[in-house]
Scaffold this active site. Structure first.
Site, PDB file in Angstrom:
ATOM      1  N   ASP A  46       0.860  -1.170   0.000  1.00  0.00           N
ATOM      2  CA  ASP A  46       0.000   0.000   0.000  1.00  0.00           C
ATOM      3  C   ASP A  46       0.896   1.219   0.000  1.00  0.00           C
ATOM      4  O   ASP A  46       2.059   1.148   0.429  1.00  0.00           O
ATOM      5  CB  ASP A  46      -0.915   0.009   1.232  1.00  0.00           C
ATOM      6  CG  ASP A  46      -2.166   0.867   1.024  1.00  0.00           C
ATOM      7  OD1 ASP A  46      -3.263   0.281   0.911  1.00  0.00           O
ATOM      8  OD2 ASP A  46      -2.043   2.104   0.964  1.00  0.00           O
ATOM      9  N   ASP A  73       4.235   2.211  -4.093  1.00  0.00           N
ATOM     10  CA  ASP A  73       3.376   2.945  -5.014  1.00  0.00           C
ATOM     11  C   ASP A  73       3.248   2.093  -6.268  1.00  0.00           C
ATOM     12  O   ASP A  73       4.237   1.892  -7.000  1.00  0.00           O
ATOM     13  CB  ASP A  73       3.987   4.309  -5.344  1.00  0.00           C
ATOM     14  CG  ASP A  73       3.082   5.172  -6.215  1.00  0.00           C
ATOM     15  OD1 ASP A  73       2.248   4.616  -6.952  1.00  0.00           O
ATOM     16  OD2 ASP A  73       3.226   6.412  -6.171  1.00  0.00           O
ATOM     17  N   ASN A 100      -6.240  -6.026  -5.741  1.00  0.00           N
ATOM     18  CA  ASN A 100      -7.342  -5.252  -5.187  1.00  0.00           C
ATOM     19  C   ASN A 100      -7.208  -3.745  -5.378  1.00  0.00           C
ATOM     20  O   ASN A 100      -8.209  -3.041  -5.473  1.00  0.00           O
ATOM     21  CB  ASN A 100      -7.444  -5.568  -3.680  1.00  0.00           C
ATOM     22  CG  ASN A 100      -8.214  -4.511  -2.925  1.00  0.00           C
ATOM     23  OD1 ASN A 100      -9.433  -4.422  -3.012  1.00  0.00           O
ATOM     24  ND2 ASN A 100      -7.485  -3.676  -2.184  1.00  0.00           N
ATOM     25  N   TYR A 165     -12.055   5.771 -14.618  1.00  0.00           N
ATOM     26  CA  TYR A 165     -12.142   4.637 -13.686  1.00  0.00           C
ATOM     27  C   TYR A 165     -13.013   3.535 -14.271  1.00  0.00           C
ATOM     28  O   TYR A 165     -12.647   2.348 -14.234  1.00  0.00           O
ATOM     29  CB  TYR A 165     -12.709   5.125 -12.344  1.00  0.00           C
ATOM     30  CG  TYR A 165     -12.946   4.048 -11.325  1.00  0.00           C
ATOM     31  CD1 TYR A 165     -11.896   3.518 -10.584  1.00  0.00           C
ATOM     32  CD2 TYR A 165     -14.230   3.564 -11.078  1.00  0.00           C
ATOM     33  CE1 TYR A 165     -12.114   2.543  -9.626  1.00  0.00           C
ATOM     34  CE2 TYR A 165     -14.456   2.587 -10.123  1.00  0.00           C
ATOM     35  CZ  TYR A 165     -13.400   2.082  -9.399  1.00  0.00           C
ATOM     36  OH  TYR A 165     -13.630   1.095  -8.453  1.00  0.00           O
ATOM     37  N   LYS A 169     -11.878  -0.349 -15.116  1.00  0.00           N
ATOM     38  CA  LYS A 169     -12.526  -1.499 -14.493  1.00  0.00           C
ATOM     39  C   LYS A 169     -13.129  -2.433 -15.540  1.00  0.00           C
ATOM     40  O   LYS A 169     -13.141  -3.654 -15.364  1.00  0.00           O
ATOM     41  CB  LYS A 169     -13.587  -1.026 -13.499  1.00  0.00           C
ATOM     42  CG  LYS A 169     -12.990  -0.411 -12.237  1.00  0.00           C
ATOM     43  CD  LYS A 169     -12.116  -1.403 -11.489  1.00  0.00           C
ATOM     44  CE  LYS A 169     -11.581  -0.869 -10.199  1.00  0.00           C
ATOM     45  NZ  LYS A 169     -10.739  -1.841  -9.465  1.00  0.00           N
ATOM     46  N   VAL A 198     -19.551  -0.938  -1.611  1.00  0.00           N
ATOM     47  CA  VAL A 198     -19.106  -1.483  -0.336  1.00  0.00           C
ATOM     48  C   VAL A 198     -18.923  -0.342   0.658  1.00  0.00           C
ATOM     49  O   VAL A 198     -18.293   0.681   0.353  1.00  0.00           O
ATOM     50  CB  VAL A 198     -17.784  -2.259  -0.502  1.00  0.00           C
ATOM     51  CG1 VAL A 198     -17.334  -2.848   0.836  1.00  0.00           C
ATOM     52  CG2 VAL A 198     -17.964  -3.367  -1.543  1.00  0.00           C
ATOM     53  N   THR A 200     -17.064   1.028   2.854  1.00  0.00           N
ATOM     54  CA  THR A 200     -15.779   1.313   3.481  1.00  0.00           C
ATOM     55  C   THR A 200     -15.847   2.682   4.149  1.00  0.00           C
ATOM     56  O   THR A 200     -16.759   3.481   3.880  1.00  0.00           O
ATOM     57  CB  THR A 200     -14.651   1.310   2.439  1.00  0.00           C
ATOM     58  OG1 THR A 200     -14.883   2.395   1.518  1.00  0.00           O
ATOM     59  CG2 THR A 200     -14.613  -0.001   1.681  1.00  0.00           C
TER      60      THR A 200
END
Length: 258
Positions: A46, A73, A100, A165, A169, A198, A200
């Site tokens: 991460d 990164d 992920n 994005y 995807k 989700v 989060t």
């Protein structure tokens, strides 16, 4: 840390070497916790160091196998390759890759520059391919493995506020099918996980407005909210040998949104 761990135990995941991208928060943190609870040897990368180190301590404090964290990164492919090599040196051949990491920052078409477009591809799809490329020799030589690429329902519903994005995807689904066909003879399974909305911390903080709540009520078949643990449960299955004949598929976990 999401501690709503499943009742199901997958014996084939104990001591299995698992590499997770974007594991420091959100869905990724749920993956780290759930796979550590199975006794897997988890390494995650991460860019955010502070929450990632806190997650490592929280998992260990909960009594589960302590994961390894490597700051990386993912736009830096050489750094990603180095993290994968370090993981294999420390723990043995990587048998599970969970691609992920991603970022769904909102943007409008008229504001997108070539530099921003390239950055969104690097953040959301490019690293998935190169991570798969890097783990392939380990999986092949070990007799097989499982790669789970994380997509999104945004491309299925055509979300209007993040076109770069959405494009990235959508590309992940095509990449998954191509890799599954190529790597299948080596008993490497490649599937695509497609989460819905989700809950989060980031999603709740930025976008769970009253309008968002109404959208969930209107679009989802099920009335409950999706959490990282719901995504992790499907990932556990896809990583384990219980899904030994599942490949080249996309698995939607969205409460019935699409």
């Amino acid at each position: 840390m999401d501690t709503d761990f499943p009742n199901a135990i997958y014996p084939t995941l104990k001591d299995r070497v698992v590499f997770i991208t974007g594991g420091g928060s959100g869905i990724g943190a749920g993956l780290v916790g759930h796979f550590s609870a199975q006794g897997a040897a988890v390494t995650f990368v991460d860019v955010a160091e502070e929450p990632s180190l806190a997650l490592v301590d929280a998992v260990a404090a909960a009594g589960y196998r302590r994961p390894d964290f490597i700051r990386c990164d993912l736009r830096d492919i050489e750094a990603l390759r180095a993290a994968i090599a370090t993981t294999a040196e420390r723990h043995g051949p990587i048998r599970v890759l969970l691609n992920n990491a991603g970022n769904d920052d909102r943007h409008r078409t008229e504001d997108v520059t070539p530099a921003y477009w390239d950055d969104r591809m690097a953040v959301n799809v490019r690293h998935q391919f190169f991570a798969a490329q890097a783990v392939r020799p380990y999986m092949r030589d070990a007799g097989g493995g499982s790669i789970v690429n994380f997509g999104s329902i945004t491309w299925m519903v055509g979300d209007p506020d993040c076109p770069a994005y959405v494009t990235a995807k959508a590309a992940i689904t095509g990449m998954t099918r191509a890799l599954a066909r190529e790597l299948g003879p080596e008993r490497i399974r490649v599937n695509c996980m497609i989460p819905g909305w989700v809950m989060t911390e980031r999603q709740v903080r930025l976008w769970l407005t009253p309008d968002g709540e109404r959208q969930i009520a209107e679009r989802q078949c099920l009335p409950d909210r999706l959490y990282p643990s719901d995504i992790a449960r499907m990932a556990l299955f896809l990583a384990s040998e219980d899904s030994r004949m599942c490949t080249s598929q996309h698995f939607i976990v969205d409460g019935g949104w699409v």
